[in-house]
Motif scaffolding. Sequence first.
Motif, PDB file in Angstrom:
ATOM      1  N   ASN A  75       0.840  -1.196   0.000  1.00 11.34           N
ATOM      2  CA  ASN A  75       0.000   0.000   0.000  1.00 11.34           C
ATOM      3  C   ASN A  75       0.879   1.251   0.000  1.00 11.34           C
ATOM      4  O   ASN A  75       2.102   1.173   0.097  1.00 11.34           O
ATOM      5  CB  ASN A  75      -0.973  -0.007   1.191  1.00 11.34           C
ATOM      6  N   GLU A  76       0.247   2.382  -0.128  1.00  9.13           N
ATOM      7  CA  GLU A  76       0.964   3.660  -0.215  1.00  9.13           C
ATOM      8  C   GLU A  76       1.762   3.948   1.056  1.00  9.13           C
ATOM      9  O   GLU A  76       2.860   4.496   0.996  1.00  9.13           O
ATOM     10  CB  GLU A  76      -0.042   4.794  -0.486  1.00  9.13           C
ATOM     11  N   GLU A  77       1.228   3.565   2.202  1.00  8.30           N
ATOM     12  CA  GLU A  77       1.933   3.775   3.467  1.00  8.30           C
ATOM     13  C   GLU A  77       3.256   3.000   3.494  1.00  8.30           C
ATOM     14  O   GLU A  77       4.294   3.525   3.915  1.00  8.30           O
ATOM     15  CB  GLU A  77       1.057   3.350   4.639  1.00  8.30           C
ATOM     16  N   MET A  78       3.223   1.768   3.025  1.00 11.17           N
ATOM     17  CA  MET A  78       4.446   0.967   2.969  1.00 11.17           C
ATOM     18  C   MET A  78       5.444   1.585   1.990  1.00 11.17           C
ATOM     19  O   MET A  78       6.641   1.666   2.281  1.00 11.17           O
ATOM     20  CB  MET A  78       4.136  -0.467   2.555  1.00 11.17           C
ATOM     21  N   LYS A  79       4.949   2.002   0.837  1.00 12.47           N
ATOM     22  CA  LYS A  79       5.814   2.627  -0.167  1.00 12.47           C
ATOM     23  C   LYS A  79       6.492   3.864   0.417  1.00 12.47           C
ATOM     24  O   LYS A  79       7.701   4.053   0.261  1.00 12.47           O
ATOM     25  CB  LYS A  79       5.006   3.000  -1.403  1.00 12.47           C
ATOM     26  N   ASN A  80       5.727   4.689   1.102  1.00  9.66           N
ATOM     27  CA  ASN A  80       6.279   5.906   1.692  1.00  9.66           C
ATOM     28  C   ASN A  80       7.285   5.602   2.797  1.00  9.66           C
ATOM     29  O   ASN A  80       8.309   6.277   2.918  1.00  9.66           O
ATOM     30  CB  ASN A  80       5.160   6.798   2.234  1.00  9.66           C
ATOM     31  N   ALA A  81       7.006   4.587   3.606  1.00  6.26           N
ATOM     32  CA  ALA A  81       7.920   4.224   4.688  1.00  6.26           C
ATOM     33  C   ALA A  81       9.257   3.726   4.136  1.00  6.26           C
ATOM     34  O   ALA A  81      10.328   4.139   4.603  1.00  6.26           O
ATOM     35  CB  ALA A  81       7.281   3.157   5.580  1.00  6.26           C
ATOM     36  N   TRP A  82       9.206   2.844   3.149  1.00  4.03           N
ATOM     37  CA  TRP A  82      10.447   2.357   2.539  1.00  4.03           C
ATOM     38  C   TRP A  82      11.183   3.492   1.837  1.00  4.03           C
ATOM     39  O   TRP A  82      12.409   3.582   1.899  1.00  4.03           O
ATOM     40  CB  TRP A  82      10.156   1.225   1.556  1.00  4.03           C
ATOM     41  N   GLY A  83      10.438   4.373   1.181  1.00  2.61           N
ATOM     42  CA  GLY A  83      11.055   5.522   0.516  1.00  2.61           C
ATOM     43  C   GLY A  83      11.742   6.447   1.506  1.00  2.61           C
ATOM     44  O   GLY A  83      12.862   6.909   1.261  1.00  2.61           O
ATOM     45  N   GLU A  84      11.103   6.699   2.629  1.00  6.81           N
ATOM     46  CA  GLU A  84      11.690   7.556   3.669  1.00  6.81           C
ATOM     47  C   GLU A  84      12.949   6.921   4.249  1.00  6.81           C
ATOM     48  O   GLU A  84      13.960   7.591   4.451  1.00  6.81           O
ATOM     49  CB  GLU A  84      10.669   7.819   4.774  1.00  6.81           C
ATOM     50  N   ALA A  85      12.901   5.627   4.507  1.00  5.20           N
ATOM     51  CA  ALA A  85      14.075   4.926   5.038  1.00  5.20           C
ATOM     52  C   ALA A  85      15.235   5.034   4.046  1.00  5.20           C
ATOM     53  O   ALA A  85      16.371   5.335   4.432  1.00  5.20           O
ATOM     54  CB  ALA A  85      13.740   3.466   5.326  1.00  5.20           C
ATOM     55  N   TYR A  86      14.951   4.792   2.785  1.00  2.00           N
ATOM     56  CA  TYR A  86      15.990   4.875   1.761  1.00  2.00           C
ATOM     57  C   TYR A  86      16.533   6.296   1.657  1.00  2.00           C
ATOM     58  O   TYR A  86      17.746   6.507   1.596  1.00  2.00           O
ATOM     59  CB  TYR A  86      15.462   4.410   0.399  1.00  2.00           C
ATOM     60  N   ASP A  87      15.630   7.282   1.646  1.00  2.00           N
ATOM     61  CA  ASP A  87      16.055   8.679   1.502  1.00  2.00           C
ATOM     62  C   ASP A  87      16.987   9.100   2.637  1.00  2.00           C
ATOM     63  O   ASP A  87      17.985   9.783   2.407  1.00  2.00           O
ATOM     64  CB  ASP A  87      14.845   9.611   1.461  1.00  2.00           C
TER      65      ASP A  87
END
Length: 90
Positions: free
Chosen positions: A60-72
């Motif tokens: 879901n979008e929440e998971m995508k955002n969490a992984w994106g934030e961790a990577y960033d």
Amino acid sequence: MTCESAIQLREKGEVVVADTTLKYLGTVHVKSGVKDPHFEVVKEALIRTIEEAIGEEKWNEEMKNAWGEAYDQLAEAIKAEMKNHHDETA
């Protein structure tokens, strides 16, 4: 490391990487010729890979955002160390 960063974000609200690890990563990335655009390509590939592994039903979008934030956050720390490496060798 991105997975570890995601765990830290969830548990502590921030990503903390040991200075020696960052120094090493910065040096390796500089020696390999990594540039800013490369980080975005890797981020997209990582997120697509995780999405495929998890499956459409659970992703879901929440998971995508969490992984994106961790990577960033991890990428920004590596980029800062790359800059330090350039400054020290200039």
